[in-house]
Design an enzyme around this catalytic site. Structure first.
Site, PDB file in Angstrom:
ATOM      1  N   HIS A 237       0.880  -1.170   0.000  1.00 54.92           N
ATOM      2  CA  HIS A 237       0.000   0.000   0.000  1.00 54.92           C
ATOM      3  C   HIS A 237       0.916   1.217   0.000  1.00 54.92           C
ATOM      4  O   HIS A 237       1.869   1.271   0.791  1.00 54.92           O
ATOM      5  CB  HIS A 237      -0.874  -0.024   1.257  1.00 54.92           C
ATOM      6  CG  HIS A 237      -2.018   0.921   1.205  1.00 54.92           C
ATOM      7  ND1 HIS A 237      -1.837   2.292   1.207  1.00 54.92           N
ATOM      8  CD2 HIS A 237      -3.348   0.713   1.140  1.00 54.92           C
ATOM      9  CE1 HIS A 237      -3.023   2.864   1.143  1.00 54.92           C
ATOM     10  NE2 HIS A 237      -3.948   1.940   1.097  1.00 54.92           N
ATOM     11  N   ARG A 259      -6.023   9.393  -1.288  1.00 53.98           N
ATOM     12  CA  ARG A 259      -5.582   9.693  -2.664  1.00 53.98           C
ATOM     13  C   ARG A 259      -6.785   9.800  -3.585  1.00 53.98           C
ATOM     14  O   ARG A 259      -6.810  10.628  -4.494  1.00 53.98           O
ATOM     15  CB  ARG A 259      -4.614   8.618  -3.160  1.00 53.98           C
ATOM     16  CG  ARG A 259      -3.227   8.723  -2.527  1.00 53.98           C
ATOM     17  CD  ARG A 259      -2.281   7.667  -3.094  1.00 53.98           C
ATOM     18  NE  ARG A 259      -2.717   6.331  -2.758  1.00 53.98           N
ATOM     19  CZ  ARG A 259      -3.017   5.390  -3.626  1.00 53.98           C
ATOM     20  NH1 ARG A 259      -2.887   5.598  -4.921  1.00 53.98           N
ATOM     21  NH2 ARG A 259      -3.418   4.199  -3.247  1.00 53.98           N
TER      22      ARG A 259
END
Ligand SMILES: Cc1cc2nc3c(=O)[nH]c(=O)nc-3n(C[C@H](O)[C@H](O)[C@H](O)COP(=O)(O)OP(=O)(O)OC[C@H]3O[C@@H](n4cnc5c(N)ncnc54)[C@H](O)[C@@H]3O)c2cc1C
Length: 574
Positions: A237, A259
């Site tokens: 990640h 994001r």
């Protein structure tokens, strides 16, 4: 002392896969005796509880199961088992409805009352259903209440250490466990066993999964000679919290929704570096963003702790604080202001796409053994889409419960264990009590480093070979190491030792598969073989353990639903 008990269904693990399996097996046949054995406390352990972002499901009119399927296949770089991926995306709709209408979960809604879907990277539709950024707690608490309300037996703080076959090795007879509270061994004979211990790549310097996960399930399956596929596929990640070496918060994930919502990644010299690398910028897939961050780190453009920054303040601090309450609090605990300032982040090992080879109905090649959730391989291929993890564990956990009930109806007899294997496994689990005390933590630290440095975000043959020989050395040192304390009840050093052994064994399978794949697909990037290779002749790796060591093969991907270059969008479902 070996306590012996029997049950019809034994479920190893109480995450989304394990709890759904228990509920479905009970629903399919309420007369079955069902036992859940879990290394932690029911509802308090595993990664399903840690799910922040949400659950991928195609519910909205602009979306479709076909679109979710294509995102999963393309995200997985054409390596997924397509029948499993199709089952995942189509059954996710039923599971979310079950979660809301039968299990009692509340998810966030749009003003018109429909379920809200948030944006997750690498997907062509905002389909990630959630409860704020604490979705897993909602799912696991409600599942736990449903399990409590039924006559399902629980063996909490029971660690499975070995799968015990029958003498002819044609079927599974039961499982050897340690009752961690008393330190006693317990053999549970079962007609059907579900492996749902949830994988969890905790052998990397930076990692996200819960501390109870140490790849025990995959280590047990390897030892039994079962095939594991896609083991090179470790997902990093991109945004693990980086708060220095002295806090366990380092490595924990800051969710993808940051994001997705428009967060920026900034390197140590103040540049936003993703725009120049991909038109999707920060919303590119996890593997690519992780590699870009790793390159910034290698080039020395880093933050004080050696990573990069995530910045959210331009979206409006109040809005960020409202939308990402949990994340903002977590960062504040570590001295960072996520809503208005900069937070240090680093790629962190998050999920293992690899796992035990199984059928769509969760059956393995060993009669009586089933596998679901993160322990199972095939659904994700080279990459797991954010939001497909909890969908995978709940969809296939439910299927496992249904399948085991049907399987027991056809195979109602219990089976006797191979007494020799049981004796061997009892001795194996007690091995550290027979060796002199050693510093286990330094072995663990070396494993974390070797996996991060040599088998991590960017790989090559020389690094992987170096990694393998260091891991072999660590294994020899571990086997020569023992414990200071001979007490059995709650001897956590004993369990650290066992954790380390599982992690080392599975790490070797990861390295072997990474050496075998001489191309770059999804989460697996080889600097010496940077091309993805011909998609139409794609293969997946299969590792098995034999007496002589690991044996690794490449098997062709069967494009049962769609071929590279084709798409299901605009077509009727298969
Ligand atoms: C921080 C974090 C955030 C995430 N966010 C998302 C997200 O937003 N969306 C998404 O789709 N996915 C997300 N994931 C991934 C998702 O959590 C997992 O894919 C999924 O929950 C795995 O479910 P599972 O049932 O297979 O395993 P888990 O939920 O991890 O459960 C494993 C169980 O096995 C038990 N166990 C382990 N070893 C043994 C043993 N030897 N004996 C007995 N029991 C054992 C554990 O105690 C635990 O009960 C996230 C993961 C993490 C770590």
């Amino acid at each position: 002392m070996l306590e012996r008990t029997t049950t019809d269904v034994l479920i190893l693990g109480s995450g989304g896969a394990g709890l759904f399996a228990a509920l479905h097996a009970h629903q399919a046949n309420p007369d079955l005796s069902i036992t859940i054995a879990s290394k932690g406390l029911l509802g308090k352990c595993g990664c399903t509880r840690m799910v922040q972002g949400g659950y991928n499901v195609a519910l909205n009119p602009g979306d479709s199961i076909e679109r979710h399927f294509m995102d999963t296949i393309e995200g997985g770089k054409w390596l997924p088992n397509q029948n499993m991926a199709w089952t995942l995306v189509s059954k996710a709709v039923e599971r979310v409805q079950e979660l809301e209408n039968e299990v009692g979960c509340f998810f966030d809604r749009n003003p018109d009352g429909t379920l809200h879907g948030k944006a997750f990277a690498g997907q062509t539709f905002d389909r990630t259903v959630h409860k704020g950024d604490l979705t897993g707690i909602e799912i696991i608490n409600r599942l736990m209440e449903q399990v409590w309300a039924r006559p399902i037996q629980r063996l909490e703080e029971h660690r499975a250490v070995a799968l015990i076959p029958t003498v002819d090795r044609q079927a599974l007879a039961g499982v050897l466990l340690i009752d961690m509270r008393s330190g006693a061994f317990r053999y549970v004979a079962a007609k059907a066993v579900l492996l749902a211990t949830g994988g969890g790549p905790t052998m990397y310097r930076y990692h996200t999964p819960s501390g109870d996960k140490s790849m025990d399930g995959l280590a047990m399956a390897l030892r039994l000679g079962l095939p594991l596929r896609d083991m090179e596929m470790v997902q990093f990640h991109p945004t693990g919290l980086l708060a220095g070496p002295d806090t366990r918060m380092t490595g924990t994930v800051l969710e993808e929704g940051l994001r997705g919502a428009g967060g920026h990644l900034i390197n140590g010299v103040g540049e936003r570096f993703m725009q120049a690398r991909d038109p999707r910028a920060e919303r590119a897939t996890r593997d690519f963003v992780s590699r870009c961050i790793y390159e910034e780190m290698r080039a020395g453009r880093t933050t004080p702790h050696g990573g990069v920054y995530i910045k959210m303040g331009h979206l409006g601090p109040d809005q960020v604080a409202k939308q990402f309450k949990g994340m903002v609090e977590r960062c504040a605990d570590c001295g960072f202001d996520l809503a208005a300032g900069l937070v240090e982040v680093v790629p962190t090992a998050h999920y293992l796409m690899g796992g035990v080879v199984c059928e769509v109905d969760t059956a393995t090649e060993l009669a009586g053994l089933f596998v679901a959730g993160e322990d199972a391989g095939g659904a994700h291929g080279a990459n797991r889409l954010g939001g497909n993890g909890v969908a995978n564990s709940t969809v296939f956990g439910a299927i496992a419960g249904d399948t085991m009930a049907k399987w027991i109806a056809r195979n109602p007899a219990g089976r006797s264990p191979d007494a020799g294997v049981l004796r061997f496994e009892l001795a194996r689990a007690q091995h550290p009590f027979t060796r002199p005390r050693a510093d286990l933590n330094q072995l663990r630290e070396r494993l974390l480093d070797v996996m991060w440095d040599n088998v991590g975000v960017i790989r090559d043959a020389a690094g992987l070979q170096r990694g393998m020989s260091t891991i072999d050395e660590l294994e020899r040192e571990l086997l020569a190491s023992g414990l200071a304390d001979g007490e059995r009840p709650f001897n956590l050093t004993w369990h650290d030792w066992l954790n380390l052994r599982s992690l080392i064994e599975v790490s070797k399978a990861i390295v072997a598969a990474a050496l075998k794949r001489e191309n770059s697909r999804g989460a697996h990037f080889r600097e010496d073989f940077p091309r993805e290779g011909d998609l139409a002749s794609s293969t997946f790796t299969v590792v098995r353990q034999h007496d002589a060591g690991l044996c690794i093969a490449a098997e062709p991907v069967e494009f049962t639903i769609v071929r590279p270059g084709e798409s299901l969008l605009g077509q009727a479902p298969p």
